[in-house]
Write an enzyme that holds these catalytic residues in place. Sequence first.
Site, PDB file in Angstrom:
ATOM      1  N   MET A  85       0.944  -1.212   0.000  1.00  0.00           N
ATOM      2  CA  MET A  85       0.118   0.012   0.046  1.00  0.00           C
ATOM      3  C   MET A  85       0.853   1.145  -0.032  1.00  0.00           C
ATOM      4  O   MET A  85       0.472   2.053   0.386  1.00  0.00           O
ATOM      5  CB  MET A  85      -0.837   0.006   1.249  1.00  0.00           C
ATOM      6  CG  MET A  85      -1.938  -1.192   1.068  1.00  0.00           C
ATOM      7  SD  MET A  85      -3.385  -0.806   2.144  1.00  0.00           S
ATOM      8  CE  MET A  85      -2.834  -0.650   3.566  1.00  0.00           C
ATOM      9  N   HIS A 112       9.234  -3.906   3.384  1.00  0.00           N
ATOM     10  CA  HIS A 112       8.794  -4.146   1.882  1.00  0.00           C
ATOM     11  C   HIS A 112      10.137  -4.428   1.112  1.00  0.00           C
ATOM     12  O   HIS A 112      10.046  -5.334   0.314  1.00  0.00           O
ATOM     13  CB  HIS A 112       8.089  -2.919   1.278  1.00  0.00           C
ATOM     14  CG  HIS A 112       6.809  -2.486   1.839  1.00  0.00           C
ATOM     15  ND1 HIS A 112       6.863  -1.333   2.663  1.00  0.00           N
ATOM     16  CD2 HIS A 112       5.622  -3.115   2.157  1.00  0.00           C
ATOM     17  CE1 HIS A 112       5.471  -1.171   3.015  1.00  0.00           C
ATOM     18  NE2 HIS A 112       5.132  -2.437   2.774  1.00  0.00           N
TER      19      HIS A 112
HETATM   20  O1  PAF Z   1      -0.094  -5.549   3.679  1.00  0.00           O
HETATM   21  C1  PAF Z   1      -0.521  -4.911   2.877  1.00  0.00           C
HETATM   22  O2  PAF Z   1       0.148  -3.721   2.561  1.00  0.00           O
HETATM   23  C2  PAF Z   1      -1.917  -4.958   2.420  1.00  0.00           C
HETATM   24  O3  PAF Z   1      -2.887  -5.537   3.277  1.00  0.00           O
HETATM   25  C3  PAF Z   1      -1.992  -5.545   0.755  1.00  0.00           C
HETATM   26  C4  PAF Z   1      -1.367  -6.852   1.173  1.00  0.00           C
HETATM   27  C5  PAF Z   1      -0.993  -4.883  -0.012  1.00  0.00           C
HETATM   28  C6  PAF Z   1      -3.294  -5.601   0.293  1.00  0.00           C
HETATM   29  O4  PAF Z   1      -3.781  -4.356   0.022  1.00  0.00           O
END
Ligand code: PAF
Length: 277
Positions: free
Chosen positions: A27, A34
Site C-alpha cells: 500500500m 517491503h
Molecule cells: O499488507 C498490505 O500492505 C496490504 O494489506 C496488501 C496485502 C497490499 C493488500 O492491500
Amino acid sequence: MLRVWTVTELRAALQSMPRPVGLVPTMGAVHEGHLSLVKQARSDNATVVATIFVNPTQFDETQDLEHYPRPIEQDLALLESEGVDLVFTPSTDEMYHPGFMTTIHIEGPAREFEGAARPGHFDGVATVVAKLLLQSLPEVVYFGRKDAQQVAVVRRLVSDLDIPVALAVMSTIREHDGLAMSSRNVTLSEDQRRAAPALFLALSAMRDRYRSGMQNAVQLKEGCTALLTQELLFDLVDYVALVDEETFIPWGGTGSCLLVAAVRMGSVRLIDNVVLD
Ligand code: PAF
C-alpha cells in the site's frame, strides 16, 4: 522500472517479461520490510512486479484511510533502487470500477483478532489480493510475517480458490529498538514512538520464558498482558493470544505456535508476533 496504471497496461507489459514473476503487493509508504520482500523476489525471479494501492475496502475508519501516508515519488525511487521491473499503481476506479459488486469473505483465520477488531478488513484484503493475483498471475507472491493473520487469510484464499501461486513469507524487519517496521509508524508521536517497542519487548520476554521451559499458554498470555499493561502510553491491550500460525485457532499446547498481540496508542493500532518454538 516501468510504471503502469491500468490492468490492460499491466497485462501487456507482462507478456514480454521473462518468467518466473514475483509479486510484492504494497500500500506504499515503502520501508525496509517491503524492501526485504523485493530483495527476496529479485533473487528468486526473472521479473519483479510491485504494486502500490491504498486499498479503501480494507480500512474500517475513513480517518485512517485519509491519513494513510502516500509518499509516491519516494516509494517509486526505493522500489526502483532494489531492482523492481514493473510497478502497478492503479487508481481506486481502476480497481473498483463503477458497479463493482464482488467481495470475498473468508471465515476461519479471518474471524478473530484483527478480524474482530476491524470488521470487513480481511474481506477487503482477500478481495484486493485475489484481484492483484489474477491481474498479474505471478508464480510467487511475497508477504511479511508481521501481518501473520493476513498471511493465514491469504494462504486460505489461495488454497480455497485454487489460485496457482506460491506464497513466500519473510521475517519481520525491525527498527534498532525492536519495533516492527510498518507504514503506520510514521504516524506515531515522539512519545508514542519511544513507547512502541514495549510491544515487541513483552513478546520477546515471553519467548524467552517459553524457551526456558515455561510453556503454559495461560501463564504466557497473562505474563505478556501484564507487561503490556505496564506501558502507560498503551491505551488498550486489545488481545494477546497463542495461536496456530496457519489456522489462527488457539494453540493446542504441542508444536510451535505464534504469540500475537495488538495494542492501541491513541488512534494508532500496533500489532506484532513472535514464533514460540
Ligand atoms: O499488507 C498490505 O500492505 C496490504 O494489506 C496488501 C496485502 C497490499 C493488500 O492491500
